[in-house]
Write an enzyme that holds these catalytic residues in place. Structure first.
Site, PDB file in Angstrom:
ATOM      1  CD  GLU A  20      -3.017  -1.374   2.243  1.00 20.29           C
ATOM      2  OE1 GLU A  20      -2.473  -1.661   3.419  1.00 20.29           O
ATOM      3  OE2 GLU A  20      -3.911  -0.991   2.179  1.00 20.29           O
ATOM      4  CD  GLU A  50      -3.575  -6.061   3.590  1.00 15.48           C
ATOM      5  OE1 GLU A  50      -3.548  -6.771   2.690  1.00 15.48           O
ATOM      6  OE2 GLU A  50      -2.806  -5.160   3.737  1.00 15.48           O
TER       7      GLU A  50
HETATM    8  N1  CAA Z   1       4.389  -8.294  11.242  1.00 17.02           N
HETATM    9  C1  CAA Z   1       5.095  -9.026  12.237  1.00 17.02           C
HETATM   10  N2  CAA Z   1       5.990  -9.767  12.159  1.00 17.02           N
HETATM   11  C2  CAA Z   1       5.929 -10.823  11.058  1.00 17.02           C
HETATM   12  C3  CAA Z   1       5.186 -10.302   9.881  1.00 17.02           C
HETATM   13  C4  CAA Z   1       4.362  -9.115   9.955  1.00 17.02           C
HETATM   14  N3  CAA Z   1       3.641  -8.535   9.223  1.00 17.02           N
HETATM   15  N4  CAA Z   1       5.297 -10.927   8.960  1.00 17.02           N
HETATM   16  C5  CAA Z   1       6.102 -12.048   9.147  1.00 17.02           C
HETATM   17  N5  CAA Z   1       6.563 -11.654  10.588  1.00 17.02           N
HETATM   18  C6  CAA Z   1       7.353 -12.461  11.239  1.00 17.02           C
HETATM   19  C7  CAA Z   1       7.068 -13.937  11.550  1.00 17.02           C
HETATM   20  O1  CAA Z   1       6.300 -13.959  12.547  1.00 17.02           O
HETATM   21  C8  CAA Z   1       8.243 -14.665  11.774  1.00 17.02           C
HETATM   22  O2  CAA Z   1       8.938 -14.454  13.046  1.00 17.02           O
HETATM   23  P1  CAA Z   1       9.452 -15.395  14.037  1.00 17.02           P
HETATM   24  O3  CAA Z   1      10.813 -15.801  13.055  1.00 17.02           O
HETATM   25  O4  CAA Z   1       9.754 -14.995  15.315  1.00 17.02           O
HETATM   26  O5  CAA Z   1       8.705 -16.860  13.918  1.00 17.02           O
HETATM   27  C9  CAA Z   1       9.375 -13.901  10.829  1.00 17.02           C
HETATM   28  O6  CAA Z   1       8.473 -12.413  10.741  1.00 17.02           O
HETATM   29  C10 CAA Z   1       9.666 -14.408   9.445  1.00 17.02           C
HETATM   30  O7  CAA Z   1       8.473 -14.709   9.218  1.00 17.02           O
HETATM   31  P2  CAA Z   1       8.248 -16.238   8.047  1.00 17.02           P
HETATM   32  O8  CAA Z   1       8.789 -17.190   8.921  1.00 17.02           O
HETATM   33  O9  CAA Z   1       6.813 -15.833   7.713  1.00 17.02           O
HETATM   34  O10 CAA Z   1       9.170 -15.900   6.629  1.00 17.02           O
HETATM   35  P3  CAA Z   1       8.785 -16.333   5.244  1.00 17.02           P
HETATM   36  O11 CAA Z   1      10.356 -15.937   4.804  1.00 17.02           O
HETATM   37  O12 CAA Z   1       8.637 -17.988   5.364  1.00 17.02           O
HETATM   38  O13 CAA Z   1       7.650 -15.356   4.898  1.00 17.02           O
HETATM   39  C11 CAA Z   1       6.299 -13.556   4.578  1.00 17.02           C
HETATM   40  C12 CAA Z   1       8.099 -14.130   4.802  1.00 17.02           C
HETATM   41  C13 CAA Z   1       6.022 -14.010   3.229  1.00 17.02           C
HETATM   42  C14 CAA Z   1       6.873 -12.035   4.439  1.00 17.02           C
HETATM   43  C15 CAA Z   1       5.496 -13.970   5.286  1.00 17.02           C
HETATM   44  O14 CAA Z   1       6.082 -13.800   6.830  1.00 17.02           O
HETATM   45  C16 CAA Z   1       4.181 -13.311   5.648  1.00 17.02           C
HETATM   46  O15 CAA Z   1       3.453 -13.578   4.747  1.00 17.02           O
HETATM   47  N6  CAA Z   1       3.859 -12.468   6.486  1.00 17.02           N
HETATM   48  C17 CAA Z   1       2.740 -11.640   6.458  1.00 17.02           C
HETATM   49  C18 CAA Z   1       2.513 -10.545   5.621  1.00 17.02           C
HETATM   50  C19 CAA Z   1       1.153  -9.728   6.013  1.00 17.02           C
HETATM   51  O16 CAA Z   1       0.083 -10.438   6.162  1.00 17.02           O
HETATM   52  N7  CAA Z   1       1.023  -8.693   5.701  1.00 17.02           N
HETATM   53  C20 CAA Z   1       0.037  -7.792   5.717  1.00 17.02           C
HETATM   54  C21 CAA Z   1       0.116  -7.516   7.146  1.00 17.02           C
HETATM   55  S1  CAA Z   1      -1.510  -6.834   7.716  1.00 17.02           S
HETATM   56  C22 CAA Z   1      -1.395  -5.074   6.855  1.00 17.02           C
HETATM   57  O17 CAA Z   1      -0.342  -4.789   6.450  1.00 17.02           O
HETATM   58  C23 CAA Z   1      -2.807  -4.415   7.286  1.00 17.02           C
HETATM   59  C24 CAA Z   1      -2.755  -3.121   6.966  1.00 17.02           C
HETATM   60  O18 CAA Z   1      -3.043  -2.817   5.364  1.00 17.02           O
HETATM   61  C25 CAA Z   1      -2.420  -1.878   7.266  1.00 17.02           C
END
Ligand code: CAA
Length: 689
Positions: free
Chosen positions: A108, A128
């Site tokens: 975004e 999301e």
């Molecule tokens: N916030 C906080 N922590 C996060 C995070 C986030 N958005 N995304 C990942 N992490 C953390 C995980 O909990 C993990 O922590 P630990 O090592 O302590 O377990 C670490 O980062 C690594 O994550 P993965 O093990 O999942 O790593 P990966 O390389 O397999 O995947 C990724 C990376 C594709 C980014 C995956 O972590 C993912 O899909 N994350 C979520 C992305 C997401 O949903 N973003 C949208 C957030 S909501 C939002 O943004 C709302 C808005 O519009 C305002």
């Protein structure tokens, strides 16, 4: 210029300001990052020597989204909206430089920039919905303006990201950067300045805002997502982008986001998100433990399970040998693998040349010596202890030193199997779920003597295979199937007391499972459990009677339900109804109508009770592990957070009282509340505390 704070850095490359965020591991937009970005943008704006700005990230990815750990806490300004306002208010061109996964709030921010460039491997998306949310920082209003509402809706409701090439075709990214991303960003920004390109903002564009195809897409996309709040909110928000002015659409998006983020479904999904990642950790494992390298695999047994497991390896790019001592079974297994791939190709899920590459990674053989090159061997032969022990004896002789030796047993004692080798520290269970190439759960069964590095190897391999690995201890049925057995026992009782299969299944589906217990048994095959029960001297009145009548499930066209030829749709079967009624009367049971609420309770509370016992025994390490197992292995509705999370929402005192009641009525001691439930309930606590 220089370091803005611990996460954000601002430097100048000639007339271009480069803002770089470094907040490992995924550059989540936590408070410090947002504050740093706003300050960096202020400085760049006020610096007369700066003509353009590049926003990028260090480490493995562009911002992967808002910081999920901050949800549910009091908001701390500047918000993501403030960051975006600072970007859009910049009178100089702002270029987002994308790599890794630009997701959610991260994407975004990029959408608010004037231009976007990306490395070829970058992926962008708005996931999301997978957290029970909608994009809350303008994504539902900007993306439709950029790619059209129908495509935007598809991306937002599925939450699936797209690659850089597709993003370029759609006009989401303006250029693909070859070589160093930051240099490419600076070069791009200089060109924009030199050419005096106009600073168009996505919010001001409306040429693609057409309602065409939107209603149909909304209907098909949400059809199978009943009961879930977020997809409906996504549809509403994207529709607003078509019919409302930008600012009004943005205001409604924020309202919807606030409602969802405070709601039970999003909380449950966030719980599963973190539980899934936590499940990969093994509490007592030393931090220095390193997984062993895996370059080649071998699978013993070319049946349905073995074939599916081999596909997992091939899909992950790992060469694998499939061994079956019977040539005809081997050929049948290889044919089945090819047929599975062909189906995926014909449905457009896989390119034909990619299928060839995957098939080329699978080598078939009838001699066990093929395991000599493998770094991991997964045994998937007939579920019989003597057979398994014999195979492991052979593996001990043939497999190379330090090879991981895994059994895919779903019931047998992994320690006993390990003792058939002289290297029990290399032996563990890797319990895949059927169909193995599809289901994401992988129970990793830790034997008494399994070494830490063997466990670490299995977890790392599981993740490489695209699975969600959860480590569990040795017991009959491990975690998932031991809990499932409680549900099956209760299904039997409900059938005898008055419910019919279609009624039980409808209640469980209404709760949110993709299918009910009876349809699931029909799919898996009733004869499997029947044979196991015969071996253990156990009986299940209805299920055994069905098997004796040749009702093995879908494979015989009849089980709890009947199936028309070539169809997988369960249809009520009068013959089964008769058999059930006769069984009740033979046992002297007066059948009664059973309310849906009671059915759901009895499908779920006995499982929770068994889950509590698994925690007491240390077979499961954390309640969250059990939730992950049920979400990824058995279709528990993720927006209800898993059985243990759900129990906490119900309140353990209520769970205890209901179980006590059902135990009294049924006389089944297994239904008496587990001591852990009784203790936590008495203390007013939950599993999560
Ligand atoms: N916030 C906080 N922590 C996060 C995070 C986030 N958005 N995304 C990942 N992490 C953390 C995980 O909990 C993990 O922590 P630990 O090592 O302590 O377990 C670490 O980062 C690594 O994550 P993965 O093990 O999942 O790593 P990966 O390389 O397999 O995947 C990724 C990376 C594709 C980014 C995956 O972590 C993912 O899909 N994350 C979520 C992305 C997401 O949903 N973003 C949208 C957030 S909501 C939002 O943004 C709302 C808005 O519009 C305002």
């Amino acid at each position: 210029m220089g370091s803005i704070n611990a996460s954000v850095d601002l430097r100048r490359d000639g007339e271009v300001a480069v803002v770089t965020t470094d907040n490992p591991p995924v550059n989540a937009l936590k408070h410090e990052v947002r504050a740093g970005l706003v300050e960096a943008l202020r400085q760049a704006r006020e610096d007369g020597a700066v003509k353009a700005v590049v926003i990028g990230c260090a480490g493995r990815t562009f911002f992967a989204g808002a910081d999920i750990t901050e949800f549910g806490q009091p908001p701390r300004p500047p918000s993501l909206h403030d960051v975006i306002a600072a970007v859009e208010g910049m009178p100089k061109p702002v270029v987002a430089a994308l790599h890794g996964t630009a997701l959610g709030g991260g994407f975004e921010v990029a959408l608010a920039c004037h231009f976007r460039i990306a490395v070829p491997g970058a992926r962008v998306g708005l996931p999301e919905v997978k957290l029970g949310l909608l994009p809350g920082a303008g994504g539902t209003q900007r993306l439709p303006r950029l790619v059209g509402p129908e495509k935007a809706l598809r991306m937002i409701v599925t939450g699936e990201p797209i690659g850089a090439a597709e993003a370029q075709v759609l006009g989401v990214v303006d250029d693909i950067a070859e070589g160093d991303l930051t240099s490419a960003g600076v070069t791009f920004a200089r060109r924009v300045v030199a050419e005096g390109r106009p600073l168009s903002l996505v919010r001001e564009r409306d040429e693609k805002l057409s309602a065409e195809g939107f209603a149909d897409a909304a209907e098909t996309l949400t059809q199978r997502l009943r009961g879930q709040d977020a997809p409906a909110a996504c549809v509403e928000a994207v529709r607003n982008a078509i019919v409302l002015p930008f600012e009004e659409g943005l205001r409604r998006e924020s309202e919807l986001f606030r409602r969802l983020v405070a709601g039970d479904q999003s909380k449950a999904r966030r719980h599963v998100f973190f539980a899934e990642r936590e499940a990969a950790r093994i509490g007592d494992m030393p931090e220095t433990t390193k997984p062993r390298p895996i370059g080649r695999g071998a699978v013993i047994g070319a049946g349905t399970m073995g074939g599916g497991i081999a596909m997992c390896f091939a899909n992950a790019g790992i060469p694998v040998s499939v061994v079956d001592t019977r040539r005809d079974l081997l050929q049948r297994g290889l044919d089945r693998i090819a047929a599975n791939y062909r189906t995926t190709v014909s449905r457009g899920g896989l390119a034909a040349d990619e299928m060839e590459r995957r098939m080329a990674r699978i080598a078939g053989g009838t001699e066990l010596d093929a395991v000599a090159q493998a770094d991991v061997v997964v045994e998937a032969v007939f579920e019989e202890m003597d057979v398994k022990k014999q195979v492991f004896g052979e593996l001990d002789r043939l497999a190379k030193k330090d090879a991981l030796l895994a059994t895919n047993t779903s019931t047998l004692d992994v320690d006993e199997i390990a003792r058939a080798t002289g290297r029990p520290r290399d032996v563990l269970g890797m319990h895949f779920f059927s169909p193995a190439n599809v289901m994401r759960l992988l129970e990793i069964v830790r034997g008494q003597e399994t070494s830490f590095d063997a466990l670490a190897t299995a977890v790392a391999l599981g993740r490489r295979l695209g699975k969600v690995p959860v480590t569990v201890g040795v017991c009959y049925g491990f975690v998932g199937n031991r809990m499932l057995a409680r549900r099956s026992a209760e299904t039997e009782r409900l059938l005898l007391e008055g419910a019919l299969p279609q009624r039980i299944d409808a209640a469980v589906v209404a709760f949110g499972f993709p299918m009910g217990p009876c349809a699931m048994m029909d799919l898996a095959g009733l004869d499997v459990g029947w044979r196991i029960r015969q071996g253990r001297g156990e009986r299940a009145v209805i299920e055994d009677a069905l098997c004796e009548a040749g009702h093995y499930g879908q494979k015989t066209g009849k089980g709890y339900f009947r199936y028309d030829a070539g169809s997988r749709t369960p249809l009520p079967d009068p013959e089964v109804e008769k058999l059930i009624l006769e069984s009740s009367s033979r046992l002297g049971i007066n059948r009664r109508p059973i309310a849906e609420e009671e059915i759901v309770e009895r499908m779920i509370l006995p499982m929770i009770n068994e889950g509590a016992r698994l925690l007491e025994e240390g077979i499961a390490s954390r309640p969250g592990d059990i939730d992950v197992i049920w979400v990824y292995g058995y279709g528990w509705p993720v927006w209800r957070g898993g059985p243990m999370y759900y129990a906490d929402r119900l309140g353990l005192a209520r769970v205890r009282d209901k179980l006590t009641d059902y135990a009294g009525r049924s006389g089944d001691p297994a239904l008496r509340p587990a001591p852990l439930i009784a203790r936590l309930a008495a203390e007013g606590r939950g599993f999560g505390s």
